[in-house]
Write an enzyme that holds these catalytic residues in place. Structure first.
Site, PDB file in Angstrom:
ATOM      1  N   GLY A 247     -17.351  57.049-116.792  1.00 10.56           N
ATOM      2  CA  GLY A 247     -18.023  57.597-117.965  1.00 10.56           C
ATOM      3  C   GLY A 247     -17.740  56.945-119.292  1.00 10.56           C
ATOM      4  N   GLU A 284     -13.282  56.049-111.631  1.00 10.78           N
ATOM      5  CA  GLU A 284     -14.550  55.501-111.125  1.00 10.78           C
ATOM      6  C   GLU A 284     -15.376  54.908-112.262  1.00 10.78           C
ATOM      7  OE1 GLU A 284     -16.423  59.072-109.728  1.00 10.78           O
ATOM      8  OE2 GLU A 284     -14.821  59.548-108.320  1.00 10.78           O
ATOM      9  N   PRO A 285     -14.871  53.909-112.964  1.00  9.83           N
ATOM     10  CA  PRO A 285     -15.660  53.362-114.065  1.00  9.83           C
ATOM     11  C   PRO A 285     -16.782  52.452-113.570  1.00  9.83           C
ATOM     12  CG  PRO A 285     -13.598  52.150-113.855  1.00  9.83           C
ATOM     13  CD  PRO A 285     -13.597  53.179-112.772  1.00  9.83           C
ATOM     14  N   ARG A 287     -20.164  51.466-115.992  1.00 11.78           N
ATOM     15  CA  ARG A 287     -20.696  50.775-117.171  1.00 11.78           C
ATOM     16  C   ARG A 287     -19.641  49.992-117.939  1.00 11.78           C
ATOM     17  NH1 ARG A 287     -25.068  53.117-119.973  1.00 11.78           N
ATOM     18  NH2 ARG A 287     -24.383  55.098-119.078  1.00 11.78           N
ATOM     19  N   CYS A 355     -48.216  47.805-117.428  1.00 14.28           N
ATOM     20  CA  CYS A 355     -49.336  48.583-117.968  1.00 14.28           C
ATOM     21  C   CYS A 355     -48.943  50.032-118.224  1.00 14.28           C
ATOM     22  CB  CYS A 355     -50.513  48.500-117.016  1.00 14.28           C
ATOM     23  SG  CYS A 355     -50.985  46.795-116.808  1.00 14.28           S
ATOM     24  N   GLU A 356     -48.079  50.227-119.188  1.00 17.28           N
ATOM     25  CA  GLU A 356     -47.628  51.555-119.604  1.00 17.28           C
ATOM     26  C   GLU A 356     -47.230  51.428-121.066  1.00 17.28           C
ATOM     27  OE1 GLU A 356     -46.256  54.412-117.718  1.00 17.28           O
ATOM     28  OE2 GLU A 356     -46.459  53.630-115.677  1.00 17.28           O
TER      29      GLU A 356
HETATM   30  N1  LLP Z   1     -18.683  58.488-110.869  1.00 20.91           N
HETATM   31  C1  LLP Z   1     -19.747  59.276-110.644  1.00 20.91           C
HETATM   32  C2  LLP Z   1     -19.627  60.389-109.705  1.00 20.91           C
HETATM   33  C3  LLP Z   1     -20.962  59.014-111.322  1.00 20.91           C
HETATM   34  O1  LLP Z   1     -22.004  59.802-111.112  1.00 20.91           O
HETATM   35  C4  LLP Z   1     -21.039  57.927-112.214  1.00 20.91           C
HETATM   36  C5  LLP Z   1     -22.294  57.614-112.907  1.00 20.91           C
HETATM   37  C6  LLP Z   1     -19.909  57.123-112.395  1.00 20.91           C
HETATM   38  C7  LLP Z   1     -18.737  57.441-111.715  1.00 20.91           C
HETATM   39  C8  LLP Z   1     -19.895  55.929-113.305  1.00 20.91           C
HETATM   40  O2  LLP Z   1     -20.128  56.283-114.622  1.00 20.91           O
HETATM   41  P1  LLP Z   1     -20.017  55.176-115.783  1.00 20.91           P
HETATM   42  O3  LLP Z   1     -18.585  54.730-115.862  1.00 20.91           O
HETATM   43  O4  LLP Z   1     -20.912  54.052-115.410  1.00 20.91           O
HETATM   44  O5  LLP Z   1     -20.482  55.880-116.994  1.00 20.91           O
HETATM   45  N2  LLP Z   1     -28.369  55.181-115.496  1.00 20.91           N
HETATM   46  C9  LLP Z   1     -27.663  55.771-116.610  1.00 20.91           C
HETATM   47  C10 LLP Z   1     -26.236  56.113-116.229  1.00 20.91           C
HETATM   48  C11 LLP Z   1     -26.135  57.021-115.045  1.00 20.91           C
HETATM   49  C12 LLP Z   1     -24.710  57.327-114.639  1.00 20.91           C
HETATM   50  C13 LLP Z   1     -24.665  58.030-113.330  1.00 20.91           C
HETATM   51  N3  LLP Z   1     -23.360  58.316-112.829  1.00 20.91           N
HETATM   52  C14 LLP Z   1     -27.742  54.815-117.796  1.00 20.91           C
HETATM   53  O6  LLP Z   1     -28.331  53.756-117.675  1.00 20.91           O
HETATM   54  O7  LLP Z   1     -27.244  55.130-118.873  1.00 20.91           O
END
Ligand code: LLP
Length: 426
Positions: A247, A284-285, A287, A355-356
Site C-alpha cells: 500500500g 506485500e508491497p 507499487r 474510440c472513447e
Molecule cells: N496486498 C494485497 C492484498 C493487495 O490487494 C494489494 C493491492 C497489494 C498487496 C499491493 O498494494 P500496493 O503496494 O501496490 O499498493 N490498480 C490500482 C491499485 C490496486 C491495488 C490492489 N491491491 C492502481 O493502479 O492504483
C-alpha cells in the site's frame, strides 16, 4: 553535459536534452523497439527494494512483492533473484512466479475468490501461506487440503476498518469493502480455522489500501491487528507471522509518501513497544517497488489544435495506460528529447487513439511538441502493463528492462496473430 534528475525518479535523468534510463538514451530504445514501449530500470527496482531491506535490517522479515503491480516475467526475475517472495492473487500469477524462478515456499496467496483448482495447484506447489478472506473460504480450503492429505498453512486477512485516505477504488480496509474478515468476527474465525482438520494457522494479515501517503493509517491498522493477535493468542492459537500488506504510495505529482525505511522504523518502534519486535514479519508491497522504475514511451501522431482544447494524439492509449481513465490518475508527461524547437508551448490534452472520450493520458499539459516527437509517461512501472488490455484490438506494448548500459527486451510487442490465438470461426 549537464545531468538533470526528474523529481522522485533518480534513475531517469536528462543528459543535455535527452532523457536516459540509467546509461541508455530512451530515444534510441524507442527507435530500436518501436512505441508504445515500456522501459524499466532494474537499478530503480533494486533501490526501492533496498529501502525496505534497510528498514528490516536485523529482523526476521520476508518481503513478498505484490506482483499484480507488474507481473512481467523479466520483472519477477529481478525480485526472485533478489530473494523476494511473492504475493499472488490467482493461479496464473503462481505459474508466472514459478516460470520466473521464484520460490513457491515464499509465496502467499491473497484474494477473495480463490477457486478449488487454484487451491489445489498452490498446495501441490507448496506455497508458504494462504491469506484467507472469508469463513466460507476456510471451509473449502480445509476440504481441498484434506482431499490431498495435506495441511494448508493459513493466515486470516482482517479488515481493521481504518481509512487509508486514498482513492475509494483502492481503499480496501474499510467496513464497506469486500476484503477481509470484520474485526469483530476475527477471533471466532480463528477458532473455527484452528478446529478445521485441513488447516494450520500460521499468521494474520491486513492490507488497507494502495497509494497511501501517510503513516497514521498504518500505525492505526497495526494497533488494531496487534490487539487481535493478543486476543487470538490468549485463546490458545499461536500466530507465527504478522503480515501488514502493501500500500505504500509513490511520488506521481509531488506526493510525499514516507520512505519505506522511515515508515518501517516507526512501525517497528510500535512493534517493539508492544512486545512483538521478534515476531516474523511479512509485507506485500507492489507499487512502491516498481511504480517509479518504469516509463511508457509514446510517439506524437497528430496535433489537433481546437477552439476549446488542443489535442495531442499519441500512440499509447487507455489500453496501455488505464490508470487515468480508471482513477483519474496523474502521470507526468515529459519530452524524451527536449522541447521541439520553433514550436510554441501550449496546453495539450494528451489522448490516445482508442474510440472513447475516456481515453486520455493527461489533461492540460504544457508541452512544446510536434508530430513525430517522443514523450515519456512517467511512473508507469506499476498497474500499467499488468492492467493493459487489447481493447480496439490493440496489441500490448513491448517492454525493455535496462540494466546499466544493457537493454533486455523482456516482452515482444503483441501481434494480431498473438491476439487471435485460441479463437475459432464457428
Ligand atoms: N496486498 C494485497 C492484498 C493487495 O490487494 C494489494 C493491492 C497489494 C498487496 C499491493 O498494494 P500496493 O503496494 O501496490 O499498493 N490498480 C490500482 C491499485 C490496486 C491495488 C490492489 N491491491 C492502481 O493502479 O492504483
Amino acid at each position: 553535459m549537464s545531468t538533470q534528475h526528474l523529481p522522485g525518479q533518480p534513475h531517469f535523468a536528462y543528459r543535455g536534452d535527452e532523457l536516459f534510463a540509467e546509461e541508455l538514451g530512451l530515444a534510441e530504445l524507442a527507435r530500436a523497439h518501436g512505441t508504445p514501449l515500456f522501459v524499466y530500470s532494474k537499478a530503480a527496482m533494486l533501490s526501492a527494494l533496498r529501502a525496505y531491506q534497510r528498514g528490516f535490517a536485523g529482523r526476521d522479515a520476508q518481503i513478498c512483492y505484490a506482483m499484480k503491480a507488474n507481473s512481467s516475467l523479466g520483472v519477477l526475475q529481478v525480485f526472485a533473484q533478489a530473494g523476494c517472495g511473492f504475493d499472488i492473487v490467482s493461479g496464473g500469477e503462481l505459474e508466472r512466479v514459478l516460470a520466473a524462478g521464484g520460490d513457491a515456499r515464499k509465496v502467499i496467496f491473497s484474494g477473495v475468490g480463490k477457486t478449488r483448482s487454484e487451491m489445489q495447484r498452490a498446495l501441490a506447489a507448496g506455497i508458504g501461506c494462504f491469506n484467507v478472506e472469508s469463513e466460507a473460504e476456510l471451509e473449502v480450503l480445509s476440504q481441498v487440503a484434506q482431499d490431498m492429505h495435506l495441511q494448508a498453512p493459513v493466515s486470516i486477512r482482517v479488515n481493521p476498518n481504518v481509512d487509508p485516505k486514498t482513492h475509494p477504488y483502492i481503499s480496501t480496509g474499510l467496513k464497506g469493502n469486500k476484503f477481509g474478515i470484520a474485526h469483530e468476527r476475527t477471533l471466532a474465525t480463528y477458532q473455527r480455522a484452528a478446529n478445521l482438520p485441513g488447516l494450520t494457522v500460521v499468521g494474520i494479515d491486513c492490507h488497507i489500501g494502495s497509494q497511501i501517503t501517510q503513516e497514521a493509517p498504518y500505525l492505526d491498522a497495526m494497533d488494531r491487528v496487534l490487539d487481535l493477535v493478543e486476543s487470538i493468542e490468549a485463546a490458545g492459537i499461536p500466530i507465527k507471522h504478522l503480515d501488514f500488506g502493501g500500500g505504500l504510495g509513490i511520488d506521481y505529482n509531488g506526493d510525499t509518501p514516507p520512505a519505506a525505511d522511515t515508515l518501517w522504523a516507526h512501525l517497528l518502534e510500535k512493534l517493539d513497544a508492544r512486545g512483538f519486535g521478534t515476531r516474523k514479519l511479512m509485507i506485500e508491497p507492489g507499487r512502491s517497488l516498481v511504480g517509479n522504475a518504469g516509463v511508457c514511451l509514446t510517439e506524437v501522431l497528430y496535433l489537433k489544435p481546437g477552439e476549446q482544447k488542443n489535442f495531442c494524439i499519441v500512440d499509447a492509449a487507455m489500453n496501455d495506460l488505464p490508470r487515468p481513465a480508471m482513477y483519474q490518475a496523474f502521470h507526468q508527461i515529459v519530452p524524451v528529447s527536449g522541447p521541439a524547437p520553433d514550436q510554441p508551448a501550449l496546453e495539450w490534452e494528451v489522448v490516445g487513439p482508442v474510440c472513447e472520450s475516456g481515453d486520455w493520458i493527461g489533461h492540460d499539459r504544457m508541452l512544446q511538441v510536434q508530430a513525430g516527437n517522443l514523450l515519456a509517461v512517467m511512473s508507469a512501472g506499476a498497474y500499467c502493463m499488468s492492467m493493459a488490455s487489447n481493447y480496439n484490438t490493440r496489441g500490448r506494448a513491448a517492454e525493455v528492462l535496462v540494466d546499466g548500459a544493457k537493454a533486455h527486451l523482456i516482452r515482444e510487442r503483441e501481434t494480431p496473430v498473438d491476439q487471435m490465438r485460441g479463437e475459432k470461426l464457428a
